[in-house]
Scaffold this active site. Structure first.
Site, PDB file in Angstrom:
ATOM      1  CG  ASP A 135      -1.759   1.181   1.403  1.00  0.00           C
ATOM      2  OD1 ASP A 135      -1.617   2.134   0.609  1.00  0.00           O
ATOM      3  OD2 ASP A 135      -2.596   1.183   2.318  1.00  0.00           O
ATOM      4  CB  VAL A 136       1.871   3.736  -2.615  1.00  0.00           C
ATOM      5  CG1 VAL A 136       2.393   2.745  -3.644  1.00  0.00           C
ATOM      6  CG2 VAL A 136       0.514   4.292  -3.005  1.00  0.00           C
ATOM      7  CE1 TYR A 171      -7.920  10.745  -9.263  1.00  0.00           C
ATOM      8  CE2 TYR A 171      -8.561  12.592 -10.661  1.00  0.00           C
ATOM      9  CZ  TYR A 171      -7.929  11.370 -10.493  1.00  0.00           C
ATOM     10  OH  TYR A 171      -7.304  10.785 -11.570  1.00  0.00           O
ATOM     11  CB  ALA A 218      -7.126  18.676  -3.252  1.00  0.00           C
TER      12      ALA A 218
END
Ligand code: NAI
Length: 242
Positions: free
Chosen positions: A63-64, A155, A157
């Site tokens: 999970d980045v 999104y 932002a």
């Protein structure tokens, strides 16, 4: 053109990331795919990359948005591939809704994956890129980050933030020989966008149709080798954001 180079592509098991992985592999790069999904799903993508590059390709589940998990994954990639030359921050999610009604967690989650995820990857790959005295970071932003988009404040932002991150990293790492650019895709047909045939925004695209993942992959291939280009935001949007 990229023989002997190692490229990390986040969110590479489908969609734009998958197409970018194939493009870079076809240019000769070895490919490390970092994706939150089941690595078994990324295996066919790795297999196809290996056909393209006649070399290595491997998938890592990560999970980045998780700083520590990214640190451990990059360490594993270094152990497996030796280094990193190209980092493509492509992993991204949407949780759309009007700002007046948006849940706090939907705002936070989109920022965490799309913006902090890119920072986490850059933070942990930067040492490797700098040590090579050459390298390239490509951040997949969006025209939403340039124009805004009703229903996507989180999104938009995150993607506008990614553009600021891109320009700052470009300035910080240019003296070390590392370039950083963003691609701002418009409407591209993938699982994320789903069926858009009725979307009135399609009429606003000067080229008159949605893009394909391969169009974005072409741009990534260009930026990977464009050695005098840094801090740029390359729109691949059929002209919608001009
Ligand atoms: P997609 O939803 O088809 O693929 C996204 C990939 O990212 C998936 O493999 C998913 O498992 C992975 N992912 C999601 N969250 C993750 C996390 N926390 N850690 C690691 N991997 C994670 O999306 P698509 O359409 O391929 O988009 C790719 C990128 O391009 C995204 O950043 C998106 O915002 C951007 N983009 C897409 C456009 C489009 O029209 N499809 C337009 C503009 C930008």
């Amino acid at each position: 053109m990229l023989k002997g180079k190692v490229a990390v592509v986040t969110g590479g098991s489908r969609g734009l990331g998958e197409a970018i992985a194939y493009k870079l592999a076809s240019m000769g790069a070895e490919i490390a795919i970092v994706d939150i999904g089941d690595p078994a799903k990324a295996q066919p993508v790795c297999d196809k990359c290996k056909e393209h590059n006649q070399g290595k390709a491997k998938a890592y589940q990560c999970d980045v948005s998780d700083f520590q998990a990214v640190k451990e994954t990059v360490a594993q990639i270094k152990a497996d591939f030796g280094t990193v030359h190209i980092l493509v921050n492509n992993a991204g999610i949407t949780r759309d809704g009007l700002a007046a009604m948006m849940k706090e967690e939907d705002f936070d989650q989109v920022l965490a994956v799309n913006l902090k995820g890119a920072f986490n990857m850059i933070r942990h790959c930067a040492g490797l890129l700098i040590r090579n005295r050459e390298g390239c970071i490509i951040n997949i932003a969006s025209v939403a980050g340039l124009m805004g988009n009703a229903g996507q404040c989180n999104y938009a932002a995150s993607k506008a933030g990614l553009i600021g991150l891109t320009k700052t990293i470009a300035k910080e790492l240019a003296p070390k020989g590392v370039r950083c650019n963003a691609i701002a895709p418009g409407f591209i047909a993938t699982d994320m966008t789903g069926d858009q045939t009725e979307n009135p925004l399609l009429k606003m695209i000067p080229l008159g149709k949605m893009g394909e993942a391969a169009d974005v992959a072409e741009a990534a291939g260009y930026l990977a080798v464009a050695k005098y280009v840094t801090g740029d935001v390359l729109r691949v949007d059929g002209g919608i954001a001009m």
